[in-house]
Design an enzyme around this catalytic site. Sequence first.
Site, PDB file in Angstrom:
ATOM      1  N   LYS A  22      20.814  34.805  -1.259  1.00  0.00           N
ATOM      2  CA  LYS A  22      21.202  35.007   0.145  1.00  0.00           C
ATOM      3  C   LYS A  22      20.783  33.798   0.990  1.00  0.00           C
ATOM      4  O   LYS A  22      21.564  33.303   1.807  1.00  0.00           O
ATOM      5  CB  LYS A  22      20.513  36.267   0.680  1.00  0.00           C
ATOM      6  N   ASN A  23      19.562  33.320   0.766  1.00  0.00           N
ATOM      7  CA  ASN A  23      19.049  32.239   1.611  1.00  0.00           C
ATOM      8  C   ASN A  23      19.711  30.891   1.325  1.00  0.00           C
ATOM      9  O   ASN A  23      19.544  29.940   2.093  1.00  0.00           O
ATOM     10  CB  ASN A  23      17.535  32.115   1.465  1.00  0.00           C
ATOM     11  N   ARG A  93      18.063  36.084  12.050  1.00  0.00           N
ATOM     12  CA  ARG A  93      17.631  34.789  12.550  1.00  0.00           C
ATOM     13  C   ARG A  93      18.513  33.645  12.033  1.00  0.00           C
ATOM     14  O   ARG A  93      18.721  32.646  12.714  1.00  0.00           O
ATOM     15  CB  ARG A  93      16.187  34.569  12.105  1.00  0.00           C
ATOM     16  N   CYS A 117      14.194  39.667  11.115  1.00  0.00           N
ATOM     17  CA  CYS A 117      13.012  40.421  10.722  1.00  0.00           C
ATOM     18  C   CYS A 117      11.847  40.110  11.641  1.00  0.00           C
ATOM     19  O   CYS A 117      11.598  38.949  11.966  1.00  0.00           O
ATOM     20  CB  CYS A 117      12.593  40.042   9.293  1.00  0.00           C
ATOM     21  N   ARG A 122       8.081  33.297  14.907  1.00  0.00           N
ATOM     22  CA  ARG A 122       9.286  32.599  14.437  1.00  0.00           C
ATOM     23  C   ARG A 122       9.977  31.797  15.545  1.00  0.00           C
ATOM     24  O   ARG A 122      11.115  32.072  15.929  1.00  0.00           O
ATOM     25  CB  ARG A 122      10.271  33.574  13.798  1.00  0.00           C
ATOM     26  N   ASP A 306       8.260  35.385   0.595  1.00  0.00           N
ATOM     27  CA  ASP A 306       9.265  36.440   0.442  1.00  0.00           C
ATOM     28  C   ASP A 306       8.953  37.383  -0.728  1.00  0.00           C
ATOM     29  O   ASP A 306       9.679  38.357  -0.941  1.00  0.00           O
ATOM     30  CB  ASP A 306      10.653  35.827   0.241  1.00  0.00           C
ATOM     31  N   ARG A 398      20.382  44.424   3.780  1.00  0.00           N
ATOM     32  CA  ARG A 398      20.602  43.071   4.321  1.00  0.00           C
ATOM     33  C   ARG A 398      20.468  42.011   3.232  1.00  0.00           C
ATOM     34  O   ARG A 398      21.122  40.972   3.320  1.00  0.00           O
ATOM     35  CB  ARG A 398      19.569  42.771   5.415  1.00  0.00           C
TER      36      ARG A 398
HETATM   37  C1  UD1 Z   1      13.416  30.907   5.550  1.00  0.00           C
HETATM   38  C2  UD1 Z   1      13.932  32.076   4.762  1.00  0.00           C
HETATM   39  C3  UD1 Z   1      12.911  33.193   4.725  1.00  0.00           C
HETATM   40  C4  UD1 Z   1      11.567  32.659   4.216  1.00  0.00           C
HETATM   41  C5  UD1 Z   1      11.139  31.423   4.992  1.00  0.00           C
HETATM   42  C6  UD1 Z   1       9.896  30.760   4.421  1.00  0.00           C
HETATM   43  C7  UD1 Z   1      16.304  31.890   5.121  1.00  0.00           C
HETATM   44  C8  UD1 Z   1      17.529  32.466   5.713  1.00  0.00           C
HETATM   45  N1  UD1 Z   1      15.156  32.529   5.347  1.00  0.00           N
HETATM   46  O1  UD1 Z   1      13.206  31.373   6.878  1.00  0.00           O
HETATM   47  O2  UD1 Z   1      13.366  34.212   3.857  1.00  0.00           O
HETATM   48  O3  UD1 Z   1      10.571  33.660   4.364  1.00  0.00           O
HETATM   49  O4  UD1 Z   1      12.192  30.441   4.979  1.00  0.00           O
HETATM   50  O5  UD1 Z   1      10.087  30.425   3.096  1.00  0.00           O
HETATM   51  O6  UD1 Z   1      16.362  30.908   4.406  1.00  0.00           O
HETATM   52  N2  UD1 Z   1       8.613  27.583  12.453  1.00  0.00           N
HETATM   53  C9  UD1 Z   1       8.287  27.037  13.673  1.00  0.00           C
HETATM   54  N3  UD1 Z   1       9.285  26.502  14.431  1.00  0.00           N
HETATM   55  C10 UD1 Z   1      10.591  26.490  14.016  1.00  0.00           C
HETATM   56  C11 UD1 Z   1      10.914  27.040  12.767  1.00  0.00           C
HETATM   57  C12 UD1 Z   1       9.907  27.584  11.989  1.00  0.00           C
HETATM   58  O7  UD1 Z   1       7.112  27.042  14.055  1.00  0.00           O
HETATM   59  O8  UD1 Z   1      11.446  25.992  14.765  1.00  0.00           O
HETATM   60  C13 UD1 Z   1       7.544  28.177  11.600  1.00  0.00           C
HETATM   61  C14 UD1 Z   1       7.761  29.656  11.310  1.00  0.00           C
HETATM   62  O9  UD1 Z   1       7.313  30.476  12.374  1.00  0.00           O
HETATM   63  C15 UD1 Z   1       6.962  29.842  10.039  1.00  0.00           C
HETATM   64  C16 UD1 Z   1       7.122  28.482   9.325  1.00  0.00           C
HETATM   65  O10 UD1 Z   1       7.578  27.562  10.322  1.00  0.00           O
HETATM   66  O11 UD1 Z   1       5.600  30.039  10.337  1.00  0.00           O
HETATM   67  C17 UD1 Z   1       8.135  28.497   8.191  1.00  0.00           C
HETATM   68  O12 UD1 Z   1       9.346  29.078   8.637  1.00  0.00           O
HETATM   69  P1  UD1 Z   1      10.758  28.578   8.117  1.00  0.00           P
HETATM   70  O13 UD1 Z   1      10.571  27.825   6.853  1.00  0.00           O
HETATM   71  O14 UD1 Z   1      11.473  27.917   9.223  1.00  0.00           O
HETATM   72  O15 UD1 Z   1      11.475  29.965   7.835  1.00  0.00           O
HETATM   73  P2  UD1 Z   1      12.995  30.330   8.060  1.00  0.00           P
HETATM   74  O16 UD1 Z   1      13.855  29.150   7.825  1.00  0.00           O
HETATM   75  O17 UD1 Z   1      13.135  31.109   9.317  1.00  0.00           O
END
Ligand code: UD1
Length: 419
Positions: A22-23, A93, A117, A122, A306, A398
């Site tokens: 999915k990701n 998201r 979620c 985030r 995850d 989902r």
């Molecule tokens: C993706 C995955 C999710 C997984 C996560 C971490 C998808 C659709 N989802 O989520 O399943 O749990 O990677 O492996 O691929 N952060 C910031 N600022 C930002 C963006 C992120 O501070 O602009 C922080 C987040 O709060 C978190 C960390 O960075 O603490 C990692 O998040 P991120 O790798 O961005 O996760 P997602 O891409 O949302």
Amino acid sequence: MDRLIIRGGRRLEGTVQVRGAKNAALPQIAASLLGAAPITLNNLPDVADVGTMLTLIGQYGVQVDRSGPSSVTLNAANASNAEAAYDVVRRMRATLLVLGPLVARFGAARVSMPGGCAIGARPVDLHLKALTALGATVDLEAGYITAKASQGLRGGRILFPSPSVGATETAMMAAVLARGESEIVNAAREPEVRDLAQCLIALGARIEGAGTHQIRIQGVSQLQGGRQDILPDRVEAGTYAVAAAITGGQLELTGTRLEHLAAVGEALERAGVRLWPTDRGLMVSRPGPLRSIDIVTEPYPGFSTDLQAQFMALMTIAPDESTIRETVFENRFMHVPELARLGANISLQGTSALVRGVSALKGAPVMATDLRASVSLVLAGLVAEGETVVNRVYHLDRGYEALDRKLIRCGADIRRAAG
Ligand code: UD1
């Protein structure tokens, strides 16, 4: 809203087909907005989040042709940067992933702040930082993100203070159409980032270093059409590996390989689980007692956040103490009070959970709170004595294709009920 009714105590044995991730699928669907020629994605998982992303890009004028549940052709020849309905964006998201492609192709985008979620703050700052580094002007106003680059994006150096999967994907998709060279420093190294790069390269993008901390991109003026097979879902594979482990069973996971599990495979082995390659994939078996072990979630190649909730479910019935530390999301322990309702002994201290194994879990009604938390409750229900009712399973749908049906085929006693 559906619920799952599980009668625990059955050992699982059989075969589970692992589908595309999915990701990996979500950013590649968003990437279709970058070009005017059709792209075909195969091995697409049939899950609600993929449906949401397809609905979203449909609202931007992308023609979506599903030739079957696992294949889709996307044609963005007539796409525009119109605004998407909040009702779709609030569902997850990852809808944020359209921002980069829209600015890159149309020079402007207005996207609602996404939902998804509830597993921590985030924020979106790193996504916006990436676009700013490529010359866009970004504003946040009344729940909307507006990004503009009327002369088009230009190559730049994007330095992330910490790796983010989504922000790396936003940066990469924006930079492929920017003028000149871009560099992403401290990029996320997740396999899904590499899979997106492979997809973009198949469409004519010039990208080097995806899968490492440093990605270099030479902008091109436009992308062509192409096709891509989505890589297997390592979280789905890890979840079924835990299902085999928690029930003391044996499952063959087809369509995946041991190396996809990375640190999770090693953790399972330390916990007393055996994993070995087969012609069709990977065999997972727990022939003897479980062992309590400690884990720390980390960005790839570390133990995946995850799979933290699923692993915690496993540790609730291991003999000793296990410490589980979450370093990726600050509030990803929503499953703890629900596992406690099933008799688990878990105490939380900040970002760590201390799990003291119990001899048996006992069935109870529980509430699914987010995608991975939900599945940890299903896993716990598989071994809990009596009946466990997991409410609000739409979270599960989902991200897991036919989870209940796949488990039932391997011997689980699960019934889905509406309402
Ligand atoms: C993706 C995955 C999710 C997984 C996560 C971490 C998808 C659709 N989802 O989520 O399943 O749990 O990677 O492996 O691929 N952060 C910031 N600022 C930002 C963006 C992120 O501070 O602009 C922080 C987040 O709060 C978190 C960390 O960075 O603490 C990692 O998040 P991120 O790798 O961005 O996760 P997602 O891409 O949302």
